[in-house]
Enzyme design. Structure first.
Site, PDB file in Angstrom:
ATOM      1  N   LYS A  88      35.905  10.122  39.568  1.00  0.00           N
ATOM      2  CA  LYS A  88      35.754  10.614  38.203  1.00  0.00           C
ATOM      3  C   LYS A  88      35.280   9.549  37.211  1.00  0.00           C
ATOM      4  O   LYS A  88      34.462   9.828  36.345  1.00  0.00           O
ATOM      5  CB  LYS A  88      37.073  11.226  37.727  1.00  0.00           C
ATOM      6  N   HIS A 142      42.948  26.120  35.573  1.00  0.00           N
ATOM      7  CA  HIS A 142      41.662  25.470  35.838  1.00  0.00           C
ATOM      8  C   HIS A 142      40.883  26.122  36.967  1.00  0.00           C
ATOM      9  O   HIS A 142      39.902  25.564  37.446  1.00  0.00           O
ATOM     10  CB  HIS A 142      41.831  23.963  36.105  1.00  0.00           C
ATOM     11  N   LYS A 189      38.469  29.190  38.023  1.00  0.00           N
ATOM     12  CA  LYS A 189      37.625  30.196  37.371  1.00  0.00           C
ATOM     13  C   LYS A 189      37.956  31.592  37.899  1.00  0.00           C
ATOM     14  O   LYS A 189      38.198  31.752  39.100  1.00  0.00           O
ATOM     15  CB  LYS A 189      36.159  29.873  37.648  1.00  0.00           C
ATOM     16  N   GLU A 238      28.893  20.132  35.044  1.00  0.00           N
ATOM     17  CA  GLU A 238      29.842  20.894  34.231  1.00  0.00           C
ATOM     18  C   GLU A 238      30.064  20.196  32.883  1.00  0.00           C
ATOM     19  O   GLU A 238      30.271  18.976  32.836  1.00  0.00           O
ATOM     20  CB  GLU A 238      31.179  21.033  34.960  1.00  0.00           C
ATOM     21  N   GLU A 287      32.216  16.912  34.827  1.00  0.00           N
ATOM     22  CA  GLU A 287      32.043  16.484  36.221  1.00  0.00           C
ATOM     23  C   GLU A 287      30.809  17.111  36.821  1.00  0.00           C
ATOM     24  O   GLU A 287      30.205  18.017  36.244  1.00  0.00           O
ATOM     25  CB  GLU A 287      33.277  16.813  37.065  1.00  0.00           C
ATOM     26  N   ARG A 322      27.365  20.491  45.461  1.00  0.00           N
ATOM     27  CA  ARG A 322      27.346  21.520  46.515  1.00  0.00           C
ATOM     28  C   ARG A 322      27.012  22.864  45.885  1.00  0.00           C
ATOM     29  O   ARG A 322      26.926  22.973  44.669  1.00  0.00           O
ATOM     30  CB  ARG A 322      28.740  21.615  47.139  1.00  0.00           C
ATOM     31  N   VAL A 375      30.826  28.720  44.064  1.00  0.00           N
ATOM     32  CA  VAL A 375      31.246  30.116  44.245  1.00  0.00           C
ATOM     33  C   VAL A 375      30.407  31.043  43.347  1.00  0.00           C
ATOM     34  O   VAL A 375      30.007  32.122  43.751  1.00  0.00           O
ATOM     35  CB  VAL A 375      32.758  30.256  43.907  1.00  0.00           C
TER      36      VAL A 375
HETATM   37  P1  ADP Z   1      39.537  17.923  37.834  1.00  0.00           P
HETATM   38  O1  ADP Z   1      38.556  17.044  38.526  1.00  0.00           O
HETATM   39  O2  ADP Z   1      40.953  17.586  38.158  1.00  0.00           O
HETATM   40  O3  ADP Z   1      39.228  19.399  37.941  1.00  0.00           O
HETATM   41  P2  ADP Z   1      38.326  17.745  35.175  1.00  0.00           P
HETATM   42  O4  ADP Z   1      38.111  16.464  34.482  1.00  0.00           O
HETATM   43  O5  ADP Z   1      37.128  18.443  35.723  1.00  0.00           O
HETATM   44  O6  ADP Z   1      39.445  17.540  36.289  1.00  0.00           O
HETATM   45  O7  ADP Z   1      39.070  18.736  34.209  1.00  0.00           O
HETATM   46  C1  ADP Z   1      39.645  19.941  34.659  1.00  0.00           C
HETATM   47  C2  ADP Z   1      39.810  20.876  33.499  1.00  0.00           C
HETATM   48  O8  ADP Z   1      40.703  20.320  32.510  1.00  0.00           O
HETATM   49  C3  ADP Z   1      38.538  21.178  32.732  1.00  0.00           C
HETATM   50  O9  ADP Z   1      37.788  22.226  33.352  1.00  0.00           O
HETATM   51  C4  ADP Z   1      39.095  21.596  31.401  1.00  0.00           C
HETATM   52  O10 ADP Z   1      39.590  22.915  31.496  1.00  0.00           O
HETATM   53  C5  ADP Z   1      40.273  20.655  31.207  1.00  0.00           C
HETATM   54  N1  ADP Z   1      39.858  19.426  30.506  1.00  0.00           N
HETATM   55  C6  ADP Z   1      39.399  18.285  31.075  1.00  0.00           C
HETATM   56  N2  ADP Z   1      39.121  17.353  30.150  1.00  0.00           N
HETATM   57  C7  ADP Z   1      39.379  17.903  28.952  1.00  0.00           C
HETATM   58  C8  ADP Z   1      39.272  17.447  27.590  1.00  0.00           C
HETATM   59  N3  ADP Z   1      38.845  16.224  27.303  1.00  0.00           N
HETATM   60  N4  ADP Z   1      39.630  18.295  26.611  1.00  0.00           N
HETATM   61  C9  ADP Z   1      40.081  19.542  26.889  1.00  0.00           C
HETATM   62  N5  ADP Z   1      40.217  20.030  28.137  1.00  0.00           N
HETATM   63  C10 ADP Z   1      39.880  19.234  29.160  1.00  0.00           C
END
Ligand code: ADP
Length: 445
Positions: A116, A235, A237, A275, A287, A291, A294
């Site tokens: 990340k 988290h 969808k 995303e 992120e 790949r 879904v």
């Molecule tokens: P992971 O890799 O664990 O899925 P992400 O960084 O993609 O973590 O974040 C997962 C979810 O958490 C995001 O889709 C969003 O819903 C929420 N999220 C992440 N960062 C933020 C942020 N800075 N502010 C608000 N919500 C967040």
């Protein structure tokens, strides 16, 4: 040209890939665990190999067994689908070391985007918009206080090696920052074996907007619009749609251009999804998924493209000859994820599907591996069907979706269909007045 592809997956995505291979005249090899002997992907593939017991670790994640299956059957390429080994950079590298093509990006790009902190740094270097926060991992308390002083509360603390929405903590003004940090570090250590953390500005009401990328790793990179995936629970969808409501085409095109240019610069190969969170008219990278996703279906329906076919052609070394100006979207598409779970308690319920009758008619696509008297094993994801509805506009889409959900018969087990019907008839959903927190706040309400 590949003559034979092994599909390292199960369920609807394995079927989805087999179908495209059949259309391309490519033979397919299914792999399966002992609990998937009578699964539909095994029935539809030209060949199948049992690769282990039901536990995913011993079957669908078992790299030596999968490589052996490819070697025994003479498969020239492996398609990983989504989940399981699809974002395992070791698997991609090992596949290639055995002289088998991996249908996906280079191992190095999978590794980079899987970390990340590195992904965020790469996104920044490539000119993508990111959330303000720490540049990489944070060290001592003084450094954290300095960053918080710059970006202000609320902030979100994330585990550098985290994933799956776990290991994140929101800190508001007045909270005990120090104790939350030490709890987060302890949890990160126990969940992910790495206590390092990073922080960024927390957005209270964002939407999840993602860009579909297709890149040939050589000289062309395209984007196929956006998907709004803001209807989420934990988290995960639940409903996805394209185009996203209430965001101007100019804004989406600007973000798409930026994203596809970044992928070209990286030399990225294959499909990918970038995303973003979207709030107050601005996008922020969260992120990249390296790949097929879904929800790729709604992009296919509105752009008239087969993304699995494109993945295979790119893995064969073909260039993308299309120009961005010829990538055109038409109409509206919505996907509902149908899960084998109790619609109120969300407890998964595997078991025997006594009667199965999917809806049909104009505007409907079903991607599912279900059939009458199929026994859903308890060992895997609860996603059992994707109902994809398309029409020239969103209103017609919602009418078809209502009718299709009412028509869908999956008896013998519980599904989330009642919840989906509830969601699509709420005024906030109809008006597009929701963010990523809306579903959880309104569940069973
Ligand atoms: P992971 O890799 O664990 O899925 P992400 O960084 O993609 O973590 O974040 C997962 C979810 O958490 C995001 O889709 C969003 O819903 C929420 N999220 C992440 N960062 C933020 C942020 N800075 N502010 C608000 N919500 C967040």
């Amino acid at each position: 040209m590949f003559n034979k592809i092994l599909i390292a997956n199960r369920g609807e995505i394995a079927l989805r890939i087999i179908r495209t291979c059949q259309e391309m005249g490519i033979e397919t090899v299914a792999i399966h665990s002992t609990s998937d002997e009578s699964a539909m992907h095994v029935r539809l593939a030209n060949q199948s190999v049992c690769i282990g017991p039901p536990s995913p670790i011993k079957s669908y994640l078992n790299i030596p067994a999968i490589i052996s299956a490819a070697e025994i059957t003479g498969a020239e390429a492996i398609h990983p689908g989504y989940g399981f080994l699809s974002e395992n950079y070791n698997f991609a590298a090992i596949t290639k070391e055995h002289g088998i093509e991996f249908i996906g990006p280079e191992s190095e790009h999978i590794r980079m985007m899987g970390n990340k902190v590195e992904a965020k740094k790469t996104a920044k270097d490539l000119g993508l918009p990111i959330l303000p926060g720490s540049e990489g991992k944070v060290g001592g308390t003084a450094q954290i206080e300095k960053i918080v002083g710059e970006i202000g509360f609320p902030i979100i603390i994330k585990a550098a090696s985290g994933g799956g929405g776990r290991g994140m903590k929101v800190v508001n003004e007045g909270d005990d920052l120090h104790s939350i940090i030490s709890i987060a570090a302890r949890e990160a250590k126990s969940f992910f074996g790495d206590e390092s953390l990073y922080i960024e500005k927390f957005l209270p009401k964002p939407r999840h907007i993602e860009i579909q990328i297709l890149s040939d790793g050589k000289d062309n990179s395209l984007f196929f619009g956006e998907r709004d995936c803001s209807i989420q629970r934990r988290h995960q969808k639940v409903i996805e749609e394209t185009p996203a409501m209430g965001i101007s085409r100019d804004k989406i095109n600007e973000l798409g251009e930026k994203s596809s240019k970044a992928m070209k610069k990286l030399g990225y190969k294959g499909v990918g999804t970038i995303e973003y969170l979207y709030e107050n008219g601005k996008f922020y990278f969260i992120e990249m998924n390296t790949r097929i996703q879904v929800e790729h279906t709604i992009t296919e329906e509105t752009y008239g493209v087969d993304l699995i076919r494109e993945q295979i052609l790119i893995a064969m070394g073909q260039k993308l000859n299309k120009k961005q100006s010829n990538v055109l979207q038409s109409g509206h598409s919505i996907q509902c994820r149908i899960l084998a779970e109790d619609p109120k308690t969300f407890i998964p319920c595997a078991g025997l599907v006594e009667n199965y009758h999917p809806p049909g008619g104009h505007g409907i696509r079903i991607d599912s591996a279900l059939y009458n008297n199929y026994f859903i094993p308890p060992n895997y994801d609860s996603l059992i069907s994707k109902l994809i509805v398309s029409a020239s506009n969103r209103n017609d889409c919602l009418n078809i979706l209502n009718r299709a959900l009412e028509e869908y018969v999956i008896s013998g087990i519980k599904t989330n269909i009642p919840l989906l019907i509830d969601i699509i008839n709420r005024k906030e959903f109809i008006n597009g007045d929701y963010d990523i927190n809306w579903l959880e706040k309104n569940l069973n309400g």
